[in-house]
Design a protein around this motif. Structure first.
Motif, PDB file in Angstrom:
ATOM      1  N   THR A  19       8.217   5.681  11.389  1.00 18.63           N
ATOM      2  CA  THR A  19       7.571   4.400  11.077  1.00 18.63           C
ATOM      3  C   THR A  19       8.316   3.243  11.725  1.00 18.63           C
ATOM      4  O   THR A  19       7.712   2.371  12.374  1.00 18.63           O
ATOM      5  CB  THR A  19       7.529   4.185   9.553  1.00 18.63           C
ATOM      6  N   PHE A  73      -2.702   0.522  10.442  1.00 12.76           N
ATOM      7  CA  PHE A  73      -3.480   0.703   9.210  1.00 12.76           C
ATOM      8  C   PHE A  73      -4.464   1.874   9.217  1.00 12.76           C
ATOM      9  O   PHE A  73      -5.056   2.148   8.173  1.00 12.76           O
ATOM     10  CB  PHE A  73      -4.267  -0.574   8.903  1.00 12.76           C
ATOM     11  N   THR A  75      -5.669   5.212   8.550  1.00 17.09           N
ATOM     12  CA  THR A  75      -5.194   6.404   7.845  1.00 17.09           C
ATOM     13  C   THR A  75      -5.678   7.703   8.485  1.00 17.09           C
ATOM     14  O   THR A  75      -5.156   8.778   8.168  1.00 17.09           O
ATOM     15  CB  THR A  75      -5.663   6.386   6.370  1.00 17.09           C
ATOM     16  N   ILE A  82       0.858   3.434   8.287  1.00 19.92           N
ATOM     17  CA  ILE A  82       0.429   3.686   6.909  1.00 19.92           C
ATOM     18  C   ILE A  82       0.415   5.182   6.605  1.00 19.92           C
ATOM     19  O   ILE A  82       0.772   5.602   5.497  1.00 19.92           O
ATOM     20  CB  ILE A  82      -0.945   3.036   6.638  1.00 19.92           C
ATOM     21  N   SER A  83       0.032   6.007   7.580  1.00 18.82           N
ATOM     22  CA  SER A  83       0.029   7.454   7.363  1.00 18.82           C
ATOM     23  C   SER A  83       1.443   7.985   7.193  1.00 18.82           C
ATOM     24  O   SER A  83       1.694   8.865   6.354  1.00 18.82           O
ATOM     25  CB  SER A  83      -0.660   8.165   8.535  1.00 18.82           C
ATOM     26  N   ASN A  86       2.696   6.962   3.785  1.00 19.66           N
ATOM     27  CA  ASN A  86       2.064   7.838   2.795  1.00 19.66           C
ATOM     28  C   ASN A  86       2.768   9.190   2.732  1.00 19.66           C
ATOM     29  O   ASN A  86       3.050   9.713   1.642  1.00 19.66           O
ATOM     30  CB  ASN A  86       0.587   8.069   3.155  1.00 19.66           C
ATOM     31  N   TYR A 111       5.303   1.503  -0.050  1.00 19.98           N
ATOM     32  CA  TYR A 111       3.960   2.108  -0.092  1.00 19.98           C
ATOM     33  C   TYR A 111       2.923   1.090  -0.577  1.00 19.98           C
ATOM     34  O   TYR A 111       1.855   0.926   0.031  1.00 19.98           O
ATOM     35  CB  TYR A 111       3.996   3.325  -1.010  1.00 19.98           C
ATOM     36  N   VAL A 114       2.123  -1.786   2.065  1.00 23.84           N
ATOM     37  CA  VAL A 114       1.194  -1.522   3.168  1.00 23.84           C
ATOM     38  C   VAL A 114      -0.212  -1.233   2.670  1.00 23.84           C
ATOM     39  O   VAL A 114      -1.181  -1.316   3.436  1.00 23.84           O
ATOM     40  CB  VAL A 114       1.705  -0.364   4.060  1.00 23.84           C
ATOM     41  N   HIS A 115      -0.366  -0.899   1.380  1.00 24.80           N
ATOM     42  CA  HIS A 115      -1.687  -0.650   0.812  1.00 24.80           C
ATOM     43  C   HIS A 115      -2.259  -1.874   0.095  1.00 24.80           C
ATOM     44  O   HIS A 115      -3.396  -1.822  -0.384  1.00 24.80           O
ATOM     45  CB  HIS A 115      -1.620   0.521  -0.178  1.00 24.80           C
TER      46      HIS A 115
END
Length: 320
Positions: A19, A73, A75, A82-83, A86, A111, A114-115
């Motif tokens: 990341t 972003f 997924t 973001i993946s 996660n 987490y 970013v969500h």
């Protein structure tokens, strides 16, 4: 240590390092686009994707904003920020009892950051601040990991994941830049190429560290030497491989399984390559092949770690 725990801690660390690497390279690419030079946006974006391993499902389509948003972003893209966050959180959740409360809180905050419904508007309003805040969260997680977790086998697997991901990413980045920039004759370097070299160092958070060793007179040969062979800088390849070797030795000292001969030999061989090879020997040979060999050996180390510490049989466990 149970193979399930080692697996989760190892991948938690690798995903967070991945990341951070994606964000650094995206931030540098977007910054370089402010420079209206002969280097096209197309060239820079294709180089970014190559440096990230040409992630599946991502292709340069000429839309910078869409590309940046996809890498952060989307997924459906396994390599997106973001993946990876996660996946890191899910791995941490599976071994919640092995990590500290501070580690879990820090990763959980990242987490939810970013969500958050505000994440994409914040990204649109000020991309640099948003990306910096995510990197800050990763740095905080690394800090609390080092200061709140017992430095036993679990911590060593976190450390191995971090440095193996970093070594592979740095070798990939250098291989991509070597083809387009680092192998240019000295007389062909110009002002715009100086900015590209600064960008390369920034991708490894190494500009200031490089200047402390070599001054701000950027030379492709010296950059390659610094990022490959420096033993004191945490983002240099030699430092990363040294850290992996130290973690393997530490696992054995703390009562874990002894590293098998082929794993020990593979790590030792790569360590010796970086310790006893000079930059002149690398440049006189084939730098691209040298960097590709490092990537292959990093992948081999990963496979051997899995074979002997995670997906191992009872017979192999007894054998070592």
């Amino acid at each position: 240590m149970l193979s399930r725990v080692a697996d989760s801690l190892y991948w938690m660390s690798r995903y967070l390092e991945r990341t951070e690497n994606t964000i650094r390279q995206l931030d540098v690419t977007m910054s370089l686009l402010l420079d209206t030079s002969e280097t096209s946006a197309d060239t820079r974006w294709r180089r970014l994707l190559a440096s990230l391993g040409n992630p599946s499902g991502v292709e340069w389509n000429g839309d910078m904003d869409e590309m940046a948003r996809t890498l952060i972003f989307d997924t459906s893209i396994h390599a997106s920020v973001i993946s990876c966050v996660n996946a890191a959180r899910e791995n941490a959740r599976q071994v919640r009892e092995e990590i500290s409360t501070e580690q879990w809180q820090r990763l959980n905050r990242l987490y939810h950051q970013v969500h958050s419904p505000q994440a994409q508007p914040q990204f649109t309003a000020n991309m640099n601040d948003f990306l910096a805040s995510v990197v800050d969260g990763i740095h905080l997680f690394k800090g609390v990991s080092d200061t709140t977790m017992i430095h036993s086998e679990g911590w060593q697997f976190i450390r191995m994941g971090r440095y193996l991901e970093r070594a592979y990413a740095t070798a990939t980045l250098l291989e991509v830049y070597q083809e387009s920039l680092l192998d240019l004759p000295e007389q062909e370097h110009s002002g715009y190429q100086y900015l590209e070299l600064v960008g390369l160092l920034r991708c490894c958070t190494s500009f200031e560290a490089y200047c402390q060793v070599y001054t701000a007179d950027l030379s492709p040969d010296r950059i390659l030497e610094f990022l490959l062979l420096n033993r004191d800088f945490p983002h240099a390849l030699r430092y990363s491989i040294d850290a992996i070797r130290q973690s393997l030795d530490a696992i054995q000292r703390t009562g874990g399984r002894r590293p098998p001969d082929d794993l020990h030999a593979t790590v030792g061989r790569l360590h010796s390559m970086l310790r006893y090879t000079t930059i002149h020997e690398i440049l006189e040979g084939n730098p691209g092949a040298f960097l590709h060999s490092i990537r292959e050996q990093c992948q081999q180390i990963h496979e051997l770690l899995y074979r002997y510490y995670i997906h191992y049989s009872i017979q192999s466990a007894l054998a070592v």
